[in-house]
Design an enzyme around this catalytic site. Structure first.
Site: not given
Length: 839
Positions: A483, A618, A671, A689
């Site tokens: 994606n 992100a 999702g 992270k």
């Protein structure tokens, strides 16, 4: 001496090509100048050649100059000898010059003998020195005894010894330590049908060459020399060994020719004069021909002629840095045709006459092949060496002529004369420089300005800066076509059109889990995914690395959007090749301390850039903010926050009225979780992270140093996914109890990452915590991340970054931000030019 105990036999089975499968390799004089140079050449042959290949050699070092000096001394000696019969006073001069000539011959003999002794064992050395001794005796006899007329005809035979000695020595070294080898004297088969213009009789030459080939042995052929129709030795001019190499390619049908020299490729200008010249990795044949015609220091006008009717590619590489990718000349697509070069020639003559008008002018062009001409204005530009021939030709036409010393500067590129703005741009670049004439070449691949004064390096640098693109050609490889990868590609055309720093970015490869599409000439970014679906082929890591090793671009960037640990293990190989990496993949940045530090060191050593701002948050600027604080001199003491969009969503909605298992099922359906929700609930992603951010802040940590609370009960961790999804109700009581405990304190719950450095003591953990409703970590939009940084400068009032921590658009946008950052840095880097003696 080369150690024969380490020798390997060349064969198709044992050959390891480091670049491309070449058929003809030519080594110039500087590449063969010393025993160390020759050993380097032997290693190149060992790595790059197969037994059916052809090696062409120049004379060692300055041997040709030394031989020509001997010839000039002999001519001078004969002239003085003739005078001595009339003037007694010159007899001493004769003896002195004769002794000087003999001393020079002895010095040449000693130089060649030293090379032999340093490279061969005693038996082989004795054989070659015996042959050398015979040659030296012959040279001395001719130079001391031949009358002037015979001496003139002996000149080419004398010069041929340089290539003979070089080929004989290299063949002996290879036979002794690498593979069976033999040498061929090109005078025995390369025949000129036009000696003046060095035009080859290919039919007769091929007929003479084929019977001389020996199977299962590597042939070493003399460059520079050939024979004429009268069966006399002749030379192919200065740098004629390059011409010899392409002649051999034509005779043998070779697929590739590599010219190993002292510079690592062809540049957009002479790098010795223009420090900002860029390497041209690929040149179309026509452009290379024009560069050679107009004075490029590496290419020569004759070199490409034999390849005109053959699908052979020519490579230029450095024998002093064979690991560096050089330049390739051949048939290419549009990207290679966009390059521009600047070149110049001084010491030219502009000849003007009525005989250079119209039809008679066309005859002059055919006769002299001028640098440039205008038959409407009646002038041609030729070299100074051609001036006498032009005068004689015009004398037969009984017309007057004026000669004027001139120089030229030219821009060269594919069909530049057809590019509407190129003439105006070139004129603007020369606005401060007087020019006599301004015209384009008949082949339309160059614009030429004729200058009344020599072209200085200042003029060359100014024109180069104005005409050539500052931006480097940057290849882009996108790995991971899920994606986010698809969204990245969808955004790419608009970004390239919008951001000036991406002007010369070319998408060249799309890499999926099992298939890849690689196109050196570029993939249409607007239809990239469609091309991938139609044309992608199965690949493995070795094939990918081979292509990446040989890519023909100034720089190459891999954008890793895969979740694959296996792909992240290729980073070491990428950095070793000077490849840059943009990674959304967390594996490399959160790997073991040893591996992570090796990657950091390797990237630094090889000048590779590694950006991973999307590994955490992100598109949020958390990684870059931490790096900027460190670079500014701040010291970070705490990093904390909600780092998981999935856990953020779950605990923002979880208030006890709906069972936790129902929320988890809902999140899975939307999702929002991994296919196996235990990946999110384990806390491992948050742990990685936190490790990445702590390392970015300058702390040396490993995963084991970070306590991780796994929210999945042990009884549910190792069962199948199907069974886990059937038993998620077993989570309800656990989370309801934790929520009640928090609510009793007027709090909610959240999964929090915390790193603290206090007086040299470091603590790090990721766990479920009770959070006050006023806490910044509790006031989130579901799926948001929040990062809190405390430092010496942000101690009482922490720096907080908050926003979506996941999603296609924000992650793809973060990757594009990294791409712009890397391209801007690369475009400001100055490329180091590898030239022997200058580095």
């Amino acid at each position: 001496m080369i150690d024969s105990n380490t020798a390997v036999t060349l064969s198709s089975a044992k050959n390891h090509l480091a670049k491309v499968a070449c058929n003809v390799h030519k080594f110039g004089g500087s590449s063969l100048a010393t025993s160390a140079c020759i050993e380097r050449v032997v290693d190149i042959i060992r790595q790059h050649c197969q037994l059916n290949d052809i090696i062409v050699v120049s004379a060692n070092g300055n041997t040709t100059d030394a031989l020509f000096n001997l010839y000039q001394l002999a001519v001078e000696l004969h002239e003085i000898t003739l005078l001595s019969t009339e003037q007694v006073s010159t007899s001493n001069d004769v003896n002195s010059l004769r002794e000087h000539l003999l001393d020079t011959i002895t010095a040449l003999d000693a130089t060649q003998a030293q090379l032999i002794d340093e490279l061969l064992n005693a038996s082989s050395a004795a054989r070659l020195k015996s042959l050398l001794s015979d040659d030296i005796i012959q040279i001395a006899e001719h130079l001391l005894s031949d009358p002037p007329s015979d001496l003139l005809s002996y000149q080419n035979d004398l010069l041929a010894f340089g290539e003979m000695w070089s080929a004989r020595l290299l063949s002996a070294v290879l036979s002794e330590s690498v593979c069976p080898s033999y040498m061929l004297d090109a005078r025995n088969f390369i025949l000129l049908k036009d000696e003046k213009n060095c035009v080859i009789d290919y039919t007769a030459s091929e007929k003479g060459f084929l019977p001389l080939r020996q199977p299962d042995q590597l042939v070493i052929i003399t460059g520079y020399i050939a024979r004429n129709q009268q069966q006399q030795a002749c030379t192919l001019g200065r740098n004629g060994s390059d011409y010899s190499a392409t002649i051999m390619a034509a005779l043998s049908g070779a697929r590739n020719v590599t010219l190993w020299t002292d510079v690592d490729g062809i540049y957009s200008a002479d790098p010795r004069l223009v420090p900002l010249a860029r390497k041209l990795h690929r040149l179309p044949n026509a452009v290379a021909n024009e560069l050679g015609r107009l004075g490029n220091p590496v290419l020569h006008a004759k070199t490409l002629q034999p390849l005109t009717n053959h699908n052979t590619h020519l490579h230029v590489a450095s024998s002093f840095a064979p690991e560096i990718s050089g330049s390739e000349i051949g048939k290419f697509g549009q990207i290679a045709k966009q390059e521009l070069s600047v070149t110049s020639l001084n010491d030219l003559i502009l000849a003007k006459s009525t005989s250079f008008l119209a039809k008679s002018g066309a005859l002059a062009v055919s006769e002299f092949s001028p640098i440039c001409y205008n038959l409407d204005e009646g002038y041609i530009v030729v070299t100074q060496a051609q001036q006498k021939a032009v005068s004689q030709w015009l004398a037969s036409h009984d017309t007057e002529v004026t000669f004027r010393p001139v120089a030229i500067i030219a821009i060269v590129g594919h069909s530049v004369a057809k590019q509407g703005d190129m003439r105006a741009r070139f004129k603007r670049a020369l606005k401060h420089q007087q020019s006599l004439h301004f015209l384009h070449a008949f082949n339309e691949h160059s614009y030429i300005a004729v200058l009344p004064e020599p072209c200085s390096s200042e003029i060359l640098n100014n024109v180069h800066a104005d005409m050539t693109k500052d931006a480097k050609n940057i290849a882009l490889v996108v790995a991971g076509l899920g994606n986010i990868g698809q969204r990245f590609l969808t955004m790419l055309p608009r970004q390239i059109a919008r951001v000036s720093g991406l002007d010369n970015v070319h998408l060249v490869a799309l890499v999926g889990a099992s298939k890849a599409l690689i196109n050196t000439d570029g993939i249409d970014v607007a239809n990239a995914l469609l091309h991938y679906q139609q044309q992608a082929q199965p690949y493995d890591s070795e094939q990918l690395l081979t292509w990446l090793t040989n890519h023909p671009y100034d720089e190459l960037i891999v954008v890793d959007i895969t979740p694959s640990e296996d792909f992240s293990q290729l980073y070491e190989e990428f950095f070793a090749r000077g490849i840059h990496v943009i990674g959304a993949n967390k594996w490399a940045a959160s790997s073991s301390t040893k591996n992570y530090q090796q990657l950091v060191n390797s990237a630094e050593k090889n000048n590779s850039l590694w950006l991973g701002n999307t590994t955490v948050g992100a598109g949020l600027p958390i990684n870059s903010t931490i790096k900027e604080l460190i670079n500014s001199g701040d010291k970070i003491t705490e990093i904390s926050g909600i780092f998981s969009g999935t856990l953020s969503w779950l605990f923002q909605f979880y208030d006890g009225t709906t069972p936790f298992s129902a929320l988890l099922s809902n999140a899975l359906a939307q999702g929002l979780t991994e296919p196996d929700p235990r990946e999110d609930l384990s806390g491992r992603d948050v742990q990685r992270k936190l490790l990445i951010l702590a390392r970015a802040a300058g702390f040396e940590l490993s995963l084991a140093d970070i306590d991780c609370q796994n929210l999945v009960p042990e009884v549910l961790r190792d069962i199948s996914l199907e069974e886990f999804l059937q038993r998620t109700s077993e989570l309800d009581e656990l989370f309801f109890l934790r929520l009640q405990q928090a609510q009793a304190k007027a709090c909610g719950i959240g999964y929090v990452a915390r790193f603290i450095s206090d007086n040299g003591q470091v603590s790090a953990k990721v766990s479920l915590e009770a959070l006050s409703h006023n806490d910044a970590f509790a006031q989130l939009t579901p799926c948001d991340n929040v990062f809190q940084i405390k430092s010496e400068w942000y101690q009482d009032n922490a720096l907080i970054i908050r926003g979506p921590g996941a999603g296609r658009d924000v992650t793809a946008g973060g990757l594009h931000a990294d791409l712009v950052t890397i391209c801007q840095q690369l475009n400001h880097r100055q490329q180091q030019v590898k030239i022997k003696g200058l580095n």
